[in-house]
Design a protein around this motif. Structure first.
Motif, mmCIF file in Angstrom:
data_model
loop_
_atom_site.group_PDB
_atom_site.id
_atom_site.type_symbol
_atom_site.label_atom_id
_atom_site.label_comp_id
_atom_site.label_asym_id
_atom_site.label_seq_id
_atom_site.Cartn_x
_atom_site.Cartn_y
_atom_site.Cartn_z
ATOM 1 N N GLY A 18 26.004 95.283 29.395
ATOM 2 C CA GLY A 18 26.776 94.060 29.622
ATOM 3 C C GLY A 18 27.101 93.340 28.329
ATOM 4 N N TYR A 19 26.126 93.285 27.429
ATOM 5 C CA TYR A 19 26.360 92.631 26.133
ATOM 6 C C TYR A 19 27.425 93.398 25.345
ATOM 7 N N GLY A 20 27.314 94.717 25.333
ATOM 8 C CA GLY A 20 28.313 95.526 24.631
ATOM 9 C C GLY A 20 29.700 95.320 25.205
ATOM 10 N N SER A 21 29.789 95.238 26.515
ATOM 11 C CA SER A 21 31.081 94.993 27.165
ATOM 12 C C SER A 21 31.627 93.620 26.792
ATOM 13 N N SER A 22 30.736 92.649 26.671
ATOM 14 C CA SER A 22 31.187 91.293 26.333
ATOM 15 C C SER A 22 31.773 91.230 24.922
ATOM 16 N N LEU A 23 31.300 92.088 24.032
ATOM 17 C CA LEU A 23 31.843 92.105 22.670
ATOM 18 C C LEU A 23 33.304 92.538 22.667
ATOM 19 N N VAL A 24 33.629 93.502 23.519
ATOM 20 C CA VAL A 24 35.017 93.963 23.638
ATOM 21 C C VAL A 24 35.874 92.872 24.272
ATOM 22 N N THR A 25 35.279 92.151 25.199
ATOM 23 C CA THR A 25 35.997 91.150 25.984
ATOM 24 C C THR A 25 36.309 89.887 25.179
ATOM 25 N N GLN A 26 35.391 89.461 24.331
ATOM 26 C CA GLN A 26 35.466 88.145 23.695
ATOM 27 C C GLN A 26 36.776 87.858 22.967
ATOM 28 N N SER A 27 37.248 88.782 22.159
ATOM 29 C CA SER A 27 38.467 88.475 21.397
ATOM 30 C C SER A 27 39.683 88.333 22.307
ATOM 31 N N SER A 28 39.760 89.160 23.347
ATOM 32 C CA SER A 28 40.909 89.085 24.254
ATOM 33 C C SER A 28 40.895 87.848 25.137
ATOM 34 N N ILE A 29 39.727 87.298 25.385
ATOM 35 C CA ILE A 29 39.616 86.100 26.238
ATOM 36 C C ILE A 29 40.336 84.916 25.601
ATOM 37 N N THR A 30 40.352 84.863 24.282
ATOM 38 C CA THR A 30 40.997 83.731 23.602
ATOM 39 C C THR A 30 42.405 84.061 23.097
ATOM 40 N N THR A 31 42.771 85.340 23.087
ATOM 41 C CA THR A 31 44.086 85.708 22.557
ATOM 42 C C THR A 31 45.015 86.238 23.643
ATOM 43 N N TRP A 32 44.757 87.425 24.145
ATOM 44 C CA TRP A 32 45.648 88.091 25.082
ATOM 45 C C TRP A 32 45.530 87.537 26.504
ATOM 46 N N TYR A 33 44.322 87.418 27.009
ATOM 47 C CA TYR A 33 44.092 87.070 28.413
ATOM 48 C C TYR A 33 44.754 85.748 28.833
ATOM 49 N N PRO A 34 44.719 84.692 28.015
ATOM 50 C CA PRO A 34 45.388 83.444 28.434
ATOM 51 C C PRO A 34 46.906 83.566 28.557
ATOM 52 N N LEU A 90 31.036 103.848 33.332
ATOM 53 C CA LEU A 90 32.348 103.423 33.841
ATOM 54 C C LEU A 90 32.483 101.903 33.816
ATOM 55 N N ASN A 91 31.395 101.206 34.099
ATOM 56 C CA ASN A 91 31.380 99.745 34.044
ATOM 57 C C ASN A 91 31.775 99.277 32.641
ATOM 58 N N ALA A 92 31.164 99.867 31.624
ATOM 59 C CA ALA A 92 31.471 99.491 30.241
ATOM 60 C C ALA A 92 32.892 99.904 29.860
ATOM 61 N N LEU A 93 33.320 101.062 30.332
ATOM 62 C CA LEU A 93 34.661 101.562 30.016
ATOM 63 C C LEU A 93 35.739 100.629 30.542
ATOM 64 N N TRP A 94 35.503 100.009 31.696
ATOM 65 C CA TRP A 94 36.508 99.113 32.256
ATOM 66 C C TRP A 94 36.835 97.989 31.271
ATOM 67 N N SER A 95 35.835 97.383 30.690
ATOM 68 C CA SER A 95 36.070 96.289 29.728
ATOM 69 C C SER A 95 36.906 96.766 28.549
ATOM 70 N N PHE A 96 36.619 97.975 28.088
ATOM 71 C CA PHE A 96 37.386 98.537 26.973
ATOM 72 C C PHE A 96 38.844 98.740 27.372
ATOM 73 N N LEU A 97 39.069 99.278 28.569
ATOM 74 C CA LEU A 97 40.446 99.532 29.019
ATOM 75 C C LEU A 97 41.209 98.236 29.276
ATOM 76 N N PHE A 98 40.569 97.298 29.983
ATOM 77 C CA PHE A 98 41.265 96.069 30.364
ATOM 78 C C PHE A 98 41.425 95.136 29.168
ATOM 79 N N PHE A 99 40.331 94.804 28.509
ATOM 80 C CA PHE A 99 40.377 93.828 27.425
ATOM 81 C C PHE A 99 40.610 94.460 26.056
ATOM 82 N N GLY A 100 39.981 95.589 25.787
ATOM 83 C CA GLY A 100 40.136 96.230 24.485
ATOM 84 C C GLY A 100 41.534 96.794 24.293
ATOM 85 N N LEU A 101 41.960 97.641 25.240
ATOM 86 C CA LEU A 101 43.306 98.222 25.164
ATOM 87 C C LEU A 101 44.365 97.320 25.786
#
Length: 158
Positions: A18-34, A90-101
């Motif tokens: 979960g922590y590793g997934s959050s690292l991928v997520t964090q940058s997109s939460i403030t840039t792309w996701y909004p 697969l749980n971790a991969l989702w964060s990479f696909l959605f937020f990372g890519l």
């Protein structure tokens, strides 16, 4: 190893994923996701971290309970834990696909596979430890919601 140690290790592994997934997520939460369109039922960002933390703890307890039955039913436990590990990857991969890519379509295809693997994990855990199986149900429900949310985001931004 005692049951408590097995549970603690499994919880630590799940929280680590979960922590590793959050690292991928964090940058997109403030840039792309909004900047993308989201459905009216999209929860506030502050909801996700506590929900996922609780789910990762429950997943870890569940896996630890199953792991604790290794000496009793080793073949069933090994198969069940392999499926658990696959769904965790697969749980971790989702964060990479959605937020990372930043690719909701790929993430949607992947979360469908994740859902199936969680369902299979629940089925495999049930004959080994009924509580372990039940502890995975909130995770399946949350991923069901996440799949609908993911699909809606993809649809609104295609």
């Amino acid at each position: 190893m005692s049951k408590i140690v097995k549970i603690a290790i499994a919880v630590a592994v799940c929280l680590g994923v979960g922590y590793g997934s959050s690292l991928v997520t964090q940058s997109s939460i403030t840039t792309w996701y909004p900047t993308i369109n989201k459905p009216f039922f999209n929860p506030p960002n502050e909801v996700f971290a506590p929900v996922w933390t609780i789910l990762y703890v429950m997943m870890g307890v569940s896996a630890g309970l199953v792991w604790n039955k290794m000496e009793t039913v080793p073949v069933l436990v090994k198969k069940a834990l392999w499926v658990f590990v696959i769904q965790l990857i697969l749980n971790a991969l989702w964060s990479f696909l959605f937020f990372g890519l930043q690719n909701p379509f790929l993430a949607l295809a992947e979360i469908m596979l994740l859902w199936l693997m969680i369902f299979e994990t629940i089925k495999l855990f049930k004959p080994i430890d009924a509580l372990a199986s039940k502890l995975m149900i909130p995770y399946l429900l949350w991923v069901s919601f996440a799949m609908i949310l993911n699909g809606s985001i993809w649809w609104l931004n295609r």
